[in-house]
Scaffold this motif. Structure first.
Motif, PDB file in Angstrom:
ATOM      1  N   GLY A 164       0.809  -1.220   0.000  1.00  0.00           N
ATOM      2  CA  GLY A 164       0.000   0.000   0.000  1.00  0.00           C
ATOM      3  C   GLY A 164       0.839   1.265   0.000  1.00  0.00           C
ATOM      4  O   GLY A 164       0.541   2.223  -0.713  1.00  0.00           O
ATOM      5  N   VAL A 165       1.875   1.261   0.806  1.00  0.00           N
ATOM      6  CA  VAL A 165       2.751   2.436   0.877  1.00  0.00           C
ATOM      7  C   VAL A 165       3.426   2.675  -0.468  1.00  0.00           C
ATOM      8  O   VAL A 165       3.455   3.806  -0.977  1.00  0.00           O
ATOM      9  CB  VAL A 165       3.800   2.260   1.994  1.00  0.00           C
ATOM     10  N   PHE A 166       3.944   1.612  -1.075  1.00  0.00           N
ATOM     11  CA  PHE A 166       4.629   1.756  -2.359  1.00  0.00           C
ATOM     12  C   PHE A 166       3.656   2.137  -3.469  1.00  0.00           C
ATOM     13  O   PHE A 166       3.981   2.950  -4.335  1.00  0.00           O
ATOM     14  CB  PHE A 166       5.371   0.479  -2.727  1.00  0.00           C
ATOM     15  N   LEU A 167       2.467   1.560  -3.461  1.00  0.00           N
ATOM     16  CA  LEU A 167       1.463   1.903  -4.474  1.00  0.00           C
ATOM     17  C   LEU A 167       1.083   3.367  -4.369  1.00  0.00           C
ATOM     18  O   LEU A 167       0.965   4.075  -5.379  1.00  0.00           O
ATOM     19  CB  LEU A 167       0.230   1.007  -4.329  1.00  0.00           C
ATOM     20  N   HIS A 168       0.898   3.847  -3.145  1.00  0.00           N
ATOM     21  CA  HIS A 168       0.558   5.255  -2.941  1.00  0.00           C
ATOM     22  C   HIS A 168       1.679   6.162  -3.429  1.00  0.00           C
ATOM     23  O   HIS A 168       1.438   7.171  -4.092  1.00  0.00           O
ATOM     24  CB  HIS A 168       0.250   5.508  -1.462  1.00  0.00           C
ATOM     25  N   LYS A 169       2.915   5.794  -3.130  1.00  0.00           N
ATOM     26  CA  LYS A 169       4.063   6.582  -3.606  1.00  0.00           C
ATOM     27  C   LYS A 169       4.126   6.575  -5.132  1.00  0.00           C
ATOM     28  O   LYS A 169       4.418   7.592  -5.749  1.00  0.00           O
ATOM     29  CB  LYS A 169       5.368   6.063  -3.017  1.00  0.00           C
ATOM     30  N   GLY A 170       3.848   5.417  -5.741  1.00  0.00           N
ATOM     31  CA  GLY A 170       3.826   5.343  -7.204  1.00  0.00           C
ATOM     32  C   GLY A 170       2.752   6.228  -7.792  1.00  0.00           C
ATOM     33  O   GLY A 170       2.984   6.930  -8.787  1.00  0.00           O
ATOM     34  N   GLN A 171       1.577   6.212  -7.179  1.00  0.00           N
ATOM     35  CA  GLN A 171       0.456   7.043  -7.636  1.00  0.00           C
ATOM     36  C   GLN A 171       0.834   8.518  -7.578  1.00  0.00           C
ATOM     37  O   GLN A 171       0.650   9.257  -8.548  1.00  0.00           O
ATOM     38  CB  GLN A 171      -0.754   6.772  -6.751  1.00  0.00           C
ATOM     39  N   LEU A 172       1.383   8.953  -6.445  1.00  0.00           N
ATOM     40  CA  LEU A 172       1.761  10.361  -6.290  1.00  0.00           C
ATOM     41  C   LEU A 172       2.925  10.732  -7.205  1.00  0.00           C
ATOM     42  O   LEU A 172       2.969  11.833  -7.747  1.00  0.00           O
ATOM     43  CB  LEU A 172       2.118  10.655  -4.833  1.00  0.00           C
ATOM     44  N   SER A 173       3.847   9.795  -7.390  1.00  0.00           N
ATOM     45  CA  SER A 173       5.035  10.071  -8.208  1.00  0.00           C
ATOM     46  C   SER A 173       4.716  10.168  -9.700  1.00  0.00           C
ATOM     47  O   SER A 173       5.542  10.654 -10.466  1.00  0.00           O
ATOM     48  CB  SER A 173       6.097   8.999  -7.973  1.00  0.00           C
ATOM     49  N   MET A 174       3.556   9.703 -10.114  1.00  0.00           N
ATOM     50  CA  MET A 174       3.144   9.864 -11.514  1.00  0.00           C
ATOM     51  C   MET A 174       2.865  11.328 -11.838  1.00  0.00           C
ATOM     52  O   MET A 174       2.828  11.716 -13.001  1.00  0.00           O
ATOM     53  CB  MET A 174       1.902   9.014 -11.828  1.00  0.00           C
ATOM     54  N   GLU A 175       2.660  12.136 -10.787  1.00  0.00           N
ATOM     55  CA  GLU A 175       2.407  13.576 -10.938  1.00  0.00           C
ATOM     56  C   GLU A 175       1.259  13.850 -11.897  1.00  0.00           C
ATOM     57  O   GLU A 175       1.318  14.753 -12.737  1.00  0.00           O
ATOM     58  CB  GLU A 175       3.683  14.307 -11.353  1.00  0.00           C
ATOM     59  N   ASP A 176       0.215  13.065 -11.760  1.00  0.00           N
ATOM     60  CA  ASP A 176      -0.996  13.213 -12.568  1.00  0.00           C
ATOM     61  C   ASP A 176      -2.173  13.000 -11.619  1.00  0.00           C
ATOM     62  O   ASP A 176      -2.538  11.863 -11.308  1.00  0.00           O
ATOM     63  CB  ASP A 176      -1.000  12.174 -13.692  1.00  0.00           C
ATOM     64  N   ALA A 177      -2.739  14.107 -11.143  1.00  0.00           N
ATOM     65  CA  ALA A 177      -3.794  14.036 -10.132  1.00  0.00           C
ATOM     66  C   ALA A 177      -5.030  13.298 -10.620  1.00  0.00           C
ATOM     67  O   ALA A 177      -5.753  12.700  -9.831  1.00  0.00           O
ATOM     68  CB  ALA A 177      -4.167  15.448  -9.675  1.00  0.00           C
ATOM     69  N   VAL A 178      -5.281  13.298 -11.900  1.00  0.00           N
ATOM     70  CA  VAL A 178      -6.485  12.669 -12.434  1.00  0.00           C
ATOM     71  C   VAL A 178      -6.257  11.188 -12.744  1.00  0.00           C
ATOM     72  O   VAL A 178      -7.063  10.335 -12.375  1.00  0.00           O
ATOM     73  CB  VAL A 178      -6.970  13.416 -13.703  1.00  0.00           C
ATOM     74  N   HIS A 179      -5.157  10.877 -13.409  1.00  0.00           N
ATOM     75  CA  HIS A 179      -4.936   9.513 -13.903  1.00  0.00           C
ATOM     76  C   HIS A 179      -3.758   8.789 -13.263  1.00  0.00           C
ATOM     77  O   HIS A 179      -3.459   7.648 -13.631  1.00  0.00           O
ATOM     78  CB  HIS A 179      -4.733   9.539 -15.420  1.00  0.00           C
TER      79      HIS A 179
END
Length: 158
Positions: free
Chosen positions: A20-35
Motif C-alpha cells: 500500500g505504501v509503495f502503491l501510494h508513492k507510485g500514484q503520487l510520483s506519476m504527478e498526474d492528479a487525475v490519472h
C-alpha cells in the motif's frame, strides 16, 4: 526448528505490508492528479505479469511439471486472481478518495482475515460441527475487527 512455510508467510506479510505504501508513492510520483492512480496500477499489473506468470512458469519448468490443467483448477485460480486484482484496485481507489495508506491498509489487513476465517470455515466446517468452534477463534475475529476500528479512529494526525 524453523518451519519453511513460516519464512514464506513472513515474506508475504512484509511484501503486502509494503504494498500500500509503495502503491501510494507510485500514484503520487506519476504527478498526474487525475490519472496517476491508473498509471500506477498499470505497472502493478506488469509486475504481476513478471512475477506471477513468468515466475510460476519458470518454477514449473525447473521442477519438470506437466503442462496439464483441470478446468475446475483453472476456474478457481482465475477467480482468485480476479478477486485479488479487484482488491488491489479497491486499495488504489481508496487512495484516490483521500484514504491514507496507513489507515486503508490497516483496515484491509484487519478485515481480510475476518473474511478469510468466515469463508474458510463455511467452506470447510470443523469436525464435530459448529459447536466445535472454540471461543478463541471468535475472540480472534472480534480482536481483528477492534484493531481495524482502533487504527481508523485513532490514526496519527486525527
Amino acid at each position: 526448528m524453523v518451519r519453511t512455510w513460516l519464512i514464506f508467510v513472513v515474506m508475504t506479510v512484509a511484501s503486502w505490508g509494503l504494498y500500500g505504501v509503495f502503491l501510494h508513492k507510485g500514484q503520487l510520483s506519476m504527478e498526474d492528479a487525475v490519472h496517476g492512480r491508473y498509471k500506477a496500477f498499470l505497472f502493478v499489473g506488469l509486475a504481476y505479469l513478471l512475477v506471477a506468470v513468468i515466475g510460476s512458469a519458470l518454477m514449473l519448468i525447473v521442477n519438470g511439471a506437466e503442462w496439464s490443467f483441470t478446468g475446475k483448477g483453472v476456474s478457481w485460480s482465475f477467480l482468485a486472481g480476479v478477486v485479488g486484482a479487484i482488491g488491489a484496485f479497491g486499495v488504489l481507489l481508496a487512495f484516490g478518495a483521500k484514504g491514507r495508506p496507513a489507515v486503508v491498509m490497516s483496515i484491509v489487513f484487519a478485515g481480510a482475515p475476518i473474511v478469510n476465517a468466515i469463508v474458510a470455515t463455511l467452506s470447510h466446517p470443523p469436525e464435530g460441527g459448529w459447536g466445535a468452534i472454540r471461543w478463541q477463534f471468535v475472540l480472534g475475529i472480534l480482536l481483528a475487527a477492534a484493531g481495524g476500528c482502533l487504527v481508523t479512529f485513532f490514526r496519527p494526525g486525527s
